[in-house]
Scaffold this motif. Structure first.
Motif, PDB file in Angstrom:
ATOM      1  N   TYR A   1       9.644  13.830   1.681  1.00  0.00           N
ATOM      2  CA  TYR A   1       9.103  14.181   0.358  1.00  0.00           C
ATOM      3  C   TYR A   1      10.243  14.497  -0.624  1.00  0.00           C
ATOM      4  O   TYR A   1      10.230  14.036  -1.769  1.00  0.00           O
ATOM      5  CB  TYR A   1       8.155  15.375   0.478  1.00  0.00           C
ATOM      6  N   LYS A   2      11.207  15.281  -0.129  1.00  0.00           N
ATOM      7  CA  LYS A   2      12.334  15.657  -1.001  1.00  0.00           C
ATOM      8  C   LYS A   2      13.156  14.437  -1.415  1.00  0.00           C
ATOM      9  O   LYS A   2      13.740  14.404  -2.493  1.00  0.00           O
ATOM     10  CB  LYS A   2      13.242  16.659  -0.283  1.00  0.00           C
TER      11      LYS A   2
ATOM     12  N   LEU B   1      -8.479  10.202  -1.997  1.00  0.00           N
ATOM     13  CA  LEU B   1      -7.663  11.371  -2.340  1.00  0.00           C
ATOM     14  C   LEU B   1      -8.511  12.587  -2.714  1.00  0.00           C
ATOM     15  O   LEU B   1      -8.060  13.715  -2.605  1.00  0.00           O
ATOM     16  CB  LEU B   1      -6.705  11.024  -3.490  1.00  0.00           C
TER      17      LEU B   1
ATOM     18  N   PHE C   1      -9.976   8.696   7.718  1.00  0.00           N
ATOM     19  CA  PHE C   1      -8.758   7.889   7.593  1.00  0.00           C
ATOM     20  C   PHE C   1      -7.819   8.197   8.769  1.00  0.00           C
ATOM     21  O   PHE C   1      -7.283   7.297   9.416  1.00  0.00           O
ATOM     22  CB  PHE C   1      -8.094   8.208   6.248  1.00  0.00           C
TER      23      PHE C   1
ATOM     24  N   LEU D   1       0.838  -1.200   0.000  1.00  0.00           N
ATOM     25  CA  LEU D   1       0.000   0.000   0.000  1.00  0.00           C
ATOM     26  C   LEU D   1       0.876   1.255   0.000  1.00  0.00           C
ATOM     27  O   LEU D   1       0.640   2.197  -0.756  1.00  0.00           O
ATOM     28  CB  LEU D   1      -0.938   0.010   1.220  1.00  0.00           C
TER      29      LEU D   1
ATOM     30  N   ARG E   1       2.427   6.749  -6.825  1.00  0.00           N
ATOM     31  CA  ARG E   1       1.549   7.846  -7.250  1.00  0.00           C
ATOM     32  C   ARG E   1       2.253   9.195  -7.065  1.00  0.00           C
ATOM     33  O   ARG E   1       2.175  10.065  -7.927  1.00  0.00           O
ATOM     34  CB  ARG E   1       0.251   7.835  -6.430  1.00  0.00           C
TER      35      ARG E   1
ATOM     36  N   GLN F   1       0.759  14.566  -6.039  1.00  0.00           N
ATOM     37  CA  GLN F   1       1.258  15.080  -4.764  1.00  0.00           C
ATOM     38  C   GLN F   1       0.337  14.765  -3.583  1.00  0.00           C
ATOM     39  O   GLN F   1       0.799  14.501  -2.480  1.00  0.00           O
ATOM     40  CB  GLN F   1       1.413  16.595  -4.909  1.00  0.00           C
ATOM     41  N   GLN F   2      -0.968  14.787  -3.838  1.00  0.00           N
ATOM     42  CA  GLN F   2      -1.951  14.607  -2.773  1.00  0.00           C
ATOM     43  C   GLN F   2      -1.789  13.241  -2.083  1.00  0.00           C
ATOM     44  O   GLN F   2      -2.139  13.097  -0.905  1.00  0.00           O
ATOM     45  CB  GLN F   2      -3.360  14.745  -3.364  1.00  0.00           C
ATOM     46  N   ALA F   3      -1.260  12.259  -2.794  1.00  0.00           N
ATOM     47  CA  ALA F   3      -1.072  10.929  -2.200  1.00  0.00           C
ATOM     48  C   ALA F   3      -0.134  10.999  -0.992  1.00  0.00           C
ATOM     49  O   ALA F   3      -0.212  10.160  -0.084  1.00  0.00           O
ATOM     50  CB  ALA F   3      -0.523   9.958  -3.246  1.00  0.00           C
ATOM     51  N   PHE F   4       0.742  12.011  -0.979  1.00  0.00           N
ATOM     52  CA  PHE F   4       1.674  12.145   0.141  1.00  0.00           C
ATOM     53  C   PHE F   4       0.935  12.463   1.438  1.00  0.00           C
ATOM     54  O   PHE F   4       1.372  12.076   2.521  1.00  0.00           O
ATOM     55  CB  PHE F   4       2.715  13.230  -0.165  1.00  0.00           C
ATOM     56  N   SER F   5      -0.201  13.156   1.319  1.00  0.00           N
ATOM     57  CA  SER F   5      -0.961  13.515   2.531  1.00  0.00           C
ATOM     58  C   SER F   5      -1.430  12.256   3.267  1.00  0.00           C
ATOM     59  O   SER F   5      -1.539  12.254   4.494  1.00  0.00           O
ATOM     60  CB  SER F   5      -2.148  14.407   2.172  1.00  0.00           C
ATOM     61  N   LEU F   6      -1.690  11.189   2.517  1.00  0.00           N
ATOM     62  CA  LEU F   6      -2.121   9.945   3.176  1.00  0.00           C
ATOM     63  C   LEU F   6      -0.982   9.307   3.968  1.00  0.00           C
ATOM     64  O   LEU F   6      -1.193   8.747   5.042  1.00  0.00           O
ATOM     65  CB  LEU F   6      -2.660   8.947   2.141  1.00  0.00           C
TER      66      LEU F   6
ATOM     67  N   MET G   1       1.754  19.639   3.622  1.00  0.00           N
ATOM     68  CA  MET G   1       1.341  19.718   2.216  1.00  0.00           C
ATOM     69  C   MET G   1       1.553  21.127   1.649  1.00  0.00           C
ATOM     70  O   MET G   1       1.879  21.286   0.467  1.00  0.00           O
ATOM     71  CB  MET G   1      -0.128  19.279   2.055  1.00  0.00           C
TER      72      MET G   1
ATOM     73  N   GLN H   1       2.403   1.718  -3.311  1.00  0.00           N
ATOM     74  CA  GLN H   1       1.412   2.204  -4.275  1.00  0.00           C
ATOM     75  C   GLN H   1       1.253   3.733  -4.153  1.00  0.00           C
ATOM     76  O   GLN H   1       1.179   4.439  -5.154  1.00  0.00           O
ATOM     77  CB  GLN H   1       0.078   1.524  -3.989  1.00  0.00           C
TER      78      GLN H   1
ATOM     79  N   THR I   1      -0.576  17.508   8.748  1.00  0.00           N
ATOM     80  CA  THR I   1      -0.810  17.207   7.325  1.00  0.00           C
ATOM     81  C   THR I   1      -0.894  18.477   6.464  1.00  0.00           C
ATOM     82  O   THR I   1      -0.215  18.581   5.438  1.00  0.00           O
ATOM     83  CB  THR I   1      -2.107  16.388   7.146  1.00  0.00           C
TER      84      THR I   1
ATOM     85  N   VAL J   1       1.398  11.018   5.344  1.00  0.00           N
ATOM     86  CA  VAL J   1       1.546  11.873   6.533  1.00  0.00           C
ATOM     87  C   VAL J   1       0.485  11.490   7.568  1.00  0.00           C
ATOM     88  O   VAL J   1       0.796  11.294   8.754  1.00  0.00           O
ATOM     89  CB  VAL J   1       1.427  13.373   6.164  1.00  0.00           C
TER      90      VAL J   1
END
Lengths: 192, 174
Positions: free
Chosen positions: A59-60, B26, B35, A6, A13, A19-24, B63, A9, B59, A26
């Protein structure tokens, strides 16, 4: 699908520009990262800033992540390095007893007293914990058992189904119902 | 949101491999909050939130910082375009200097050739002769014997005028 898949995955992405996938990532790991940081950062007021710094570094560095190790192991290393850099910047020495990535999951770093602990924050955290554990203790046995085996023992649905003697779909439903019951009480507490 | 709640629970437990649920997650802020709370339930049960201010969620700040980071990367590529734009005027100016140099070279070579033909000591054999034996001179050094002094003067004046005109153009252009 295991945890590593997961995470991979989500990383894939992000590497593809989502980019938004990184928020998950976090959302998923921020409490664990903050928990590791309590081992190094004495001032609890600095923990959110250092946690943020950890995730920005992650992230970097993501373009260099090749997936040779689990994401959490990699994240753990970055967390410890960031904490050590923080101590250096504060002219403090890292703790004498270090912790390994293998111990990361079981590490309990909350024992030490910290500077600047906010009594209101402590009270709130205690409330959150009391509500969650209170709801769990009042759940029907089959729901309590399912969520406990999953969250504390880390068992898969298949393993829980074998122990409980029920179909996997039932395990899935029981765990969801347990979470839903806890969330009903937890949501207003966090919003306030 | 409700319709995906059970899938979300399974996704957190790594028991679901569904791109649709991840896409929905997302896109839906409420589902993302859910979540986070589901994750927190597990963290609290494992006692990983002990001593932490659980109201703090980094978060959004992470972001925002990540978005700035991306923006910085994009803006760092902008000067490249500016540099490319600067290349054109530089090449234009360089071209003008090249033309001026060519014209000057033509003038110098022409005057050399003229001096060679009008030199009174032309019949004296030089120490190092580039003229082949038998009297045949290289084509590039041959001048028309029919040229008169007035022709040469006229041509020099014409070339001088061209040169002055070109220098004037260079001075007036930015």
């Amino acid at each position: 699908m295991n945890e590593r898949e997961l995470d991979l995955q989500l990383i894939q992405r992000i590497q593809n520009g989502e980019q938004q996938a990184f928020s998950l990532l976090v959302r998923k790991y921020q409490t664990r990262v903050a928990n590791i940081l309590t081992r190094y950062v004495r001032s609890s007021g600095d923990i959110p800033d250092v946690t943020q710094e950890v995730f920005i570094k992650v992230y970097k560095s993501l373009p260099n992540f090749r997936g040779d190790s689990a994401f959490y192991t990699w994240l753990f290393r970055i967390t410890v390095n960031t904490a050590k850099n923080y101590l250096t910047s504060q002219s403090r020495r890292p703790p004498a007893s270090d912790i390994d990535a293998d111990e990361a999951d079981s590490y309990d770093g909350s024992g030490a007293l910290k500077d600047g602990d906010n009594p209101e924050a402590i009270l709130h955290s205690q409330d959150v914990k009391r509500v969650i554990l209170g709801v769990i203790s009042n759940l029907p046995n089959e729901l309590k058992s399912a969520i406990t085996l999953r969250e504390l023992e880390g068992m898969s649905y298949e393993e829980i189904a074998q122990i409980e003697g029920c179909p996997i779909g039932t395990v899935r439903s029981r765990i969801f119902r347990a979470r839903e019951a806890i969330d009903k009480q937890l949501k207003p507490l966090l919003e306030n | 949101m409700k319709e995906y709640s059970q899938e979300l629970s399974a996704l957190i437990d790594n028991e679901l491999d569904d791109e649709v649920v991840i896409n929905e997650l997302l896109d839906d802020a409420d589902l993302q909050e859910q979540f986070s709370r589901y994750q927190l339930i597990g963290d609290i049960m494992r006692d990983e939130g002990k001593g932490l201010d659980l109201r703090i969620d980094v978060t959004d700040s992470v972001m925002a910082a990540v978005a700035n980071e991306t923006q910085d990367k994009v803006s760092s590529t902008i000067p490249l375009t500016a540099v490319e734009n600067n290349v054109v005027p530089f090449m234009k100016r360089f071209g003008q200097y090249a033309i001026a140099a060519s014209v000057a070279a033509v003038v110098v070579v022409s005057s050399l050739m003229v001096n060679q033909t009008t030199d009174p000591d032309n019949n004296v054999t030089p120490v190092l002769s580039t003229v082949p034996f038998g009297g045949a001179a290289p084509v590039s050094l041959q001048t028309s014997p029919a040229q008169t002094k007035s022709d040469i003067k006229e041509r020099n004046e014409h070339l001088e005028a061209l040169l002055k005109d070109h220098q004037l153009q260079l001075q007036t252009q930015p």
